[in-house]
Design an enzyme around this catalytic site. Structure first.
Site, mmCIF file in Angstrom:
data_model
loop_
_atom_site.group_PDB
_atom_site.id
_atom_site.type_symbol
_atom_site.label_atom_id
_atom_site.label_comp_id
_atom_site.label_asym_id
_atom_site.label_seq_id
_atom_site.Cartn_x
_atom_site.Cartn_y
_atom_site.Cartn_z
ATOM 1 C CG HIS A 42 -1.906 1.050 1.324
ATOM 2 N ND1 HIS A 42 -2.907 1.050 2.258
ATOM 3 C CD2 HIS A 42 -2.069 2.190 0.614
ATOM 4 C CE1 HIS A 42 -3.650 2.134 2.121
ATOM 5 N NE2 HIS A 42 -3.155 2.854 1.133
ATOM 6 C CG HIS A 44 -1.115 6.612 -1.874
ATOM 7 N ND1 HIS A 44 -2.350 6.605 -2.500
ATOM 8 C CD2 HIS A 44 -1.308 5.989 -0.679
ATOM 9 C CE1 HIS A 44 -3.244 6.004 -1.708
ATOM 10 N NE2 HIS A 44 -2.630 5.619 -0.598
ATOM 11 C CG PHE A 45 5.863 5.299 -4.862
ATOM 12 C CD1 PHE A 45 5.758 5.569 -3.500
ATOM 13 C CD2 PHE A 45 6.753 4.313 -5.261
ATOM 14 C CE1 PHE A 45 6.531 4.874 -2.554
ATOM 15 C CE2 PHE A 45 7.537 3.610 -4.332
ATOM 16 C CZ PHE A 45 7.418 3.899 -2.975
ATOM 17 N NE ARG A 46 0.781 11.417 -2.902
ATOM 18 C CZ ARG A 46 -0.348 11.195 -2.263
ATOM 19 N NH1 ARG A 46 -1.368 10.612 -2.874
ATOM 20 N NH2 ARG A 46 -0.493 11.541 -1.006
ATOM 21 C CG ASN A 76 -5.005 7.892 -4.442
ATOM 22 O OD1 ASN A 76 -4.071 7.138 -4.655
ATOM 23 N ND2 ASN A 76 -5.129 8.570 -3.315
ATOM 24 C CE LYS A 132 -7.735 2.324 -1.827
ATOM 25 N NZ LYS A 132 -6.576 3.170 -1.644
ATOM 26 C CG HIS A 221 -6.304 2.704 5.624
ATOM 27 N ND1 HIS A 221 -7.643 2.557 5.460
ATOM 28 C CD2 HIS A 221 -5.858 3.365 4.527
ATOM 29 C CE1 HIS A 221 -7.993 3.102 4.306
ATOM 30 N NE2 HIS A 221 -6.929 3.597 3.725
ATOM 31 C CG ASP A 294 -2.146 4.916 3.445
ATOM 32 O OD1 ASP A 294 -1.955 5.231 2.256
ATOM 33 O OD2 ASP A 294 -3.195 5.186 4.062
ATOM 34 C CG HIS A 298 -0.185 15.296 0.999
ATOM 35 N ND1 HIS A 298 -0.919 15.290 -0.170
ATOM 36 C CD2 HIS A 298 -0.732 14.332 1.776
ATOM 37 C CE1 HIS A 298 -1.866 14.371 -0.096
ATOM 38 N NE2 HIS A 298 -1.776 13.766 1.076
HETATM 39 O O1 DOR Z 1 -4.415 9.726 4.350
HETATM 40 C C1 DOR Z 1 -4.604 9.266 3.229
HETATM 41 N N1 DOR Z 1 -3.866 9.659 2.183
HETATM 42 N N2 DOR Z 1 -5.570 8.367 3.049
HETATM 43 C C2 DOR Z 1 -5.947 7.987 1.828
HETATM 44 O O2 DOR Z 1 -6.882 7.257 1.710
HETATM 45 C C3 DOR Z 1 -5.279 8.494 0.631
HETATM 46 C C4 DOR Z 1 -3.948 8.984 0.936
HETATM 47 C C5 DOR Z 1 -3.388 9.852 -0.154
HETATM 48 O O3 DOR Z 1 -3.358 9.386 -1.299
HETATM 49 O O4 DOR Z 1 -2.991 10.980 0.127
HETATM 50 ZN ZN ZN Z 2 -3.678 4.773 0.939
#
Ligand code: DOR
Ligand code: ZN
Length: 409
Positions: A42, A44-46, A76, A132, A221, A294, A298
């Site tokens: 899990h 998120h490498f964006r 996402n 997902k 999570h 996770d 940011h």
């Molecule tokens: O805190 C989170 N950040 N929860 C999520 O479900 C998505 C993730 C994100 O992609 O920033």
């Molecule tokens: Zn996530």
């Protein structure tokens, strides 16, 4: 030839390791523990679209530094990974960035489900690690908050034997609470707005859908006792649910908002210490199957905004293993459980091929985590300043031996 002597192995004995290499080096491994290369299901490498937060050059470095050789990335992104074409574009950008990093990351991708892309799921079914679903809105545009779409996606998953990973929070409860507390500015209201009931209601629905369709649900999570009790009961009944928790629910709680503000904001939110103790219990009784970082970076600028504007998510792939090994040293879990959560269970659940990846982590020396040591693009962590052990020092994968202190951001 590289030789590491007297390394502790998970079954408690000491072993020497040798690796073919152009370098010649003898390393004293007395302080080191050897573990299989970790799997993070899990992250998120964006990429694409949010490269100000992370990319695969930095993400790969951060993964290796954290002891991970395999990651599964979330959809996402901008645009969302919801069509075959976008999936293929994403593969090719990632492969380029991994080549640039010169670190051979193993990775797989989750494919996003929205209310209109069911045909696309069928087209990519053999190329993805799973689907997902965001039942509650979080970062990005993905959302499936109606029951009929959920039934449709479960029916497809049943037909093609696909796994569904779920962000299980009830969108209606979140929206009602957001309205109710719209004038609040204290970050602790994040945990009140996204209250446990929102997660529990969504988990109930997931279990019901898994039961009806016989589909494997991977509930991401988990953060509360009530969710864990539901999962425990479902597993007993034979419903195919897997449970993930994340280091932030184990090592942070809702008292840290006073110090970390938006840097402690994530979805689902931090809970209180009583909930936290229940998660540790669920780790130790086998209810929880995996630890996902996770990893959801940011930028500092974005996280420094007030509650209503601050995006949710924290980076984590570099700190998961040190946190968990520091917990092991405090007897909060044993090594067998740690390896099940961070390697064996995800390997089994996702049917991954065998590999001979090994990570060597120092479990004797402690030092406070610093932002400077981080390779993630955003250079901050909610754990900065924590005195930890268990930082990986060496890693072996795909015929190459890596000195991790040489990997710099
Ligand atoms: O805190 C989170 N950040 N929860 C999520 O479900 C998505 C993730 C994100 O992609 O920033
Ligand atoms: Zn996530």
């Amino acid at each position: 030839m590289i030789k590491i002597t007297n390394v502790l192995t998970p079954n408690g004995d000491r072993q020497d390791f040798t690796f073919v290499s152009k370098n010649e080096k003898n390393i004293d491994g007395t302080k080191l523990l050897a573990l299989p290369g970790l799997i993070d299901p899990h992250v998120h490498f964006r990429v694409p679209g949010m490269e100000d937060k992370e990319d695969w050059v930095h993400g790969s470095r951060a993964s290796f530094k954290g002891g991970y050789t395999t990651v599964f990335d979330m959809p996402n992104t901008k645009p969302t990974t919801t069509t075959k074409e976008r999936l293929h574009d994403k593969f090719s950008i990632i492969n380029k960035q991994i080549a640039e990093s010169k670190l051979p990351m193993r990775y797989k991708l989750f494919f996003g489900a929205d209310k209109n892309n069911f045909q696309e799921i069928v087209k990519v079914k053999d190329e993805i690690v799973g689907i997902k679903v965001f039942m509650g809105a979080s970062t990005g545009e993905l959302l499936m908050d109606d029951e009929s779409s959920l039934h449709a996606v479960y029916a497809i998953a049943a037909k093609f034997n696909l796994l569904i990973a779920l962000h299980a929070e009830d969108e209606l409860i979140i929206q009602q609470n957001t309205k109710k507390y719209e004038n609040e500015t204290d970050f602790k209201y994040h945990s009140i707005i996204r209250e446990p009931k929102a997660a529990v209601k969504a988990v109930e629905l997931v279990i019901k859908l898994s039961r009806i369709y016989g589909v494997r649900s991977y509930i991401l999570h988990l953060s509360t006792k009530e969710e864990l009790d539901l999962v425990r009961a479902a597993k007993k009944e034979g419903v195919m649910v897997y449970a993930e928790t994340c280091p932030h629910y184990l090592f942070l709680d809702d008292s840290v908002y006073d110090k970390l503000y938006g840097f402690a904001k994530m979805n689902p939110p931090l809970r209180n210490r009583i909930e936290q103790q229940h998660i540790w219990d669920a780790i130790n009784d086998g209810t929880i199957d995996t630890i996902g970082s996770d990893h959801a970076p940011h930028t500092l600028e974005q996280k420094n905004q007030p509650l209503c504007k601050c995006p949710s998510g924290v980076p984590g792939i570099e700190t998961s293993l040190p946190l968990m090994l520091s917990a092991y040293k405090k007897d909060l879990l044993n090594l067998k459980t740690l390896i099940s959560l961070m390697h064996d269970n995800p390997k089994k659940m996702f049917n991954l091929d065998n590999n001979d990846d090994i990570v060597f982590a120092n479990i004797e020396d402690y030092h406070p985590l610093t932002n400077e040591q981080l390779c993630t693009k955003v250079k901050w962590s909610p754990y900065t300043g924590m005195n930890l052990t268990g930082y990986p020092e060496y890693l072996y994968t795909q015929g190459e031996f890596y000195f991790l202190d040489e990997i710099k951001s």
